[in-house]
Design an enzyme around this catalytic site. Structure first.
Site, PDB file in Angstrom:
ATOM      1  CB  VAL A  62      -1.001   0.049   1.183  1.00 25.70           C
ATOM      2  CG1 VAL A  62      -2.022  -1.061   1.088  1.00 25.70           C
ATOM      3  CG2 VAL A  62      -0.287   0.048   2.525  1.00 25.70           C
ATOM      4  CE1 TYR A 154       0.743   0.899  14.552  1.00 29.33           C
ATOM      5  CE2 TYR A 154      -0.074   1.977  16.534  1.00 29.33           C
ATOM      6  CZ  TYR A 154      -0.215   1.019  15.545  1.00 29.33           C
ATOM      7  OH  TYR A 154      -1.319   0.197  15.548  1.00 29.33           O
ATOM      8  CB  THR A 189      -3.936  -9.273  15.629  1.00 24.41           C
ATOM      9  OG1 THR A 189      -2.930  -8.290  15.922  1.00 24.41           O
ATOM     10  CG2 THR A 189      -5.313  -8.648  15.752  1.00 24.41           C
TER      11      THR A 189
END
Ligand code: NAD
Length: 260
Positions: A62, A154, A189
């Site tokens: 991306v 981040y 996750t």
């Protein structure tokens, strides 16, 4: 649960794992057609195959504009439309003191999260504007809301994602395109498991800091995505919805959860 989602073509970046994967399963369960665009080509194709023959898995970084445009062109050629875009591709920050951080990583993180979200949204919006309808769901983070040390790139990227969610939501509000974001708390996750395994995150500390007393599951985020894409959220745009078990609401100088 949301029958209006059935005819939708849903493009999910980062859909080969974690939150994107949960989204793929959630939207497929509603009968929607899923396109997974992920750096891990084999995993993207394998997930699509498992979901069924109408779905598609594509390779995509991306952060690369040509690859982003190629994915959107492929979706339009095959299905003629794109109804929902979920910008879920992402990597974790390196948790290091700022003076030890390197610029290559800082730039790469912003390229993937912020610029990637922007480029993919821009490419899809060309078609959504023609359709007079569309839905973009971005993934921000609690790190884009509160200060977490060492996670400069981040956090800046996630705060930036929340802000372009506002600007684009306002720009396209009258054009039928809704743009919203979700700010997940700690969700177990593969990305978070890796940080736990490396010893960079203590699960029990997170649990004590979270009013609900536990980490979230990918399905909690997928459920919020389904709601935001549905007609139940028809008048919601430009917002970042925290889905964090109360993490960002907590402000007292003590553990939020004591097990009582
Ligand atoms: P994950 O590692 O399980 O999944 C991320 C997916 O993104 C992977 O399939 C990976 O291959 C893909 N990806 C990475 N870089 C890419 C790129 N350049 N182009 C295309 N695909 C790429 O991670 P996750 O926990 O599911 O995270 C998904 C998103 O949610 C990320 O944006 C992350 O920052 C965000 N988030 C996660 C949590 C959490 O607790 N898990 C919390 C807040 C925000």
């Amino acid at each position: 649960m949301y029958p209006e989602l059935k005819p939708y073509v849903v493009l999910i970046t980062g859909g080969a794992s974690g939150l994107g994967l949960a989204a793929a399963h959630g939207f497929a369960k509603e009968g929607a057609t899923i396109v997974i665009a992920d750096l891990q080509e084999a995993a993207a194709k394998s997930v699509a195959q498992q979901l069924g023959s109408q779905h598609l898995g594509l390779a995509c970084d991306v952060a690369d504009e040509a690859q982003v445009n190629h994915v959107v062109d492929t979706v339009i050629k095959k299905y003629g439309r794109v109804d929902v875009l979920i910008n879920c591709a992402g990597i974790a920050d390196r948790v290091k003191p700022t003076v030890e951080q390197d610029m290559m990583h800082f730039r790469r993180l912003l390229d993937i999260h912020l610029t990637g979200t922007y480029m993919m949204t821009k490419a899809c919006a060309v078609h959504m504007l023609k359709q007079g309808k569309g839905n973009v769901i971005n993934i921000s983070s609690i790190a884009g809301v509160i200060g977490l040390t060492y996670r400069n790139a981040y956090s800046a990227a996630k705060a930036g994602i929340s802000m372009i969610t506002r600007t684009l939501g306002c720009e396209w509000g009258a054009a039928g395109i809704r743009v919203n974001a979700i700010a997940p708390g700690y969700i177990l996750t593969p990305l978070v498991q890796a940080i736990v395994d490396e010893g960079l995150l203590d699960k029990s500390v997170v649990e004590r800091r979270t009013p609900m007393g536990h980490m979230g599951e990918p399905r909690h985020i997928a459920d919020a995505m389904l709601f935001l894409a549905s007609d139940q959220a028809a008048f919601i745009t430009g917002v970042t919805l925290p889905v964090d078990g109360g993490y960002t609401s907590w402000g007292a100088p003590s553990d939020a959860y004591t097990g009582d």
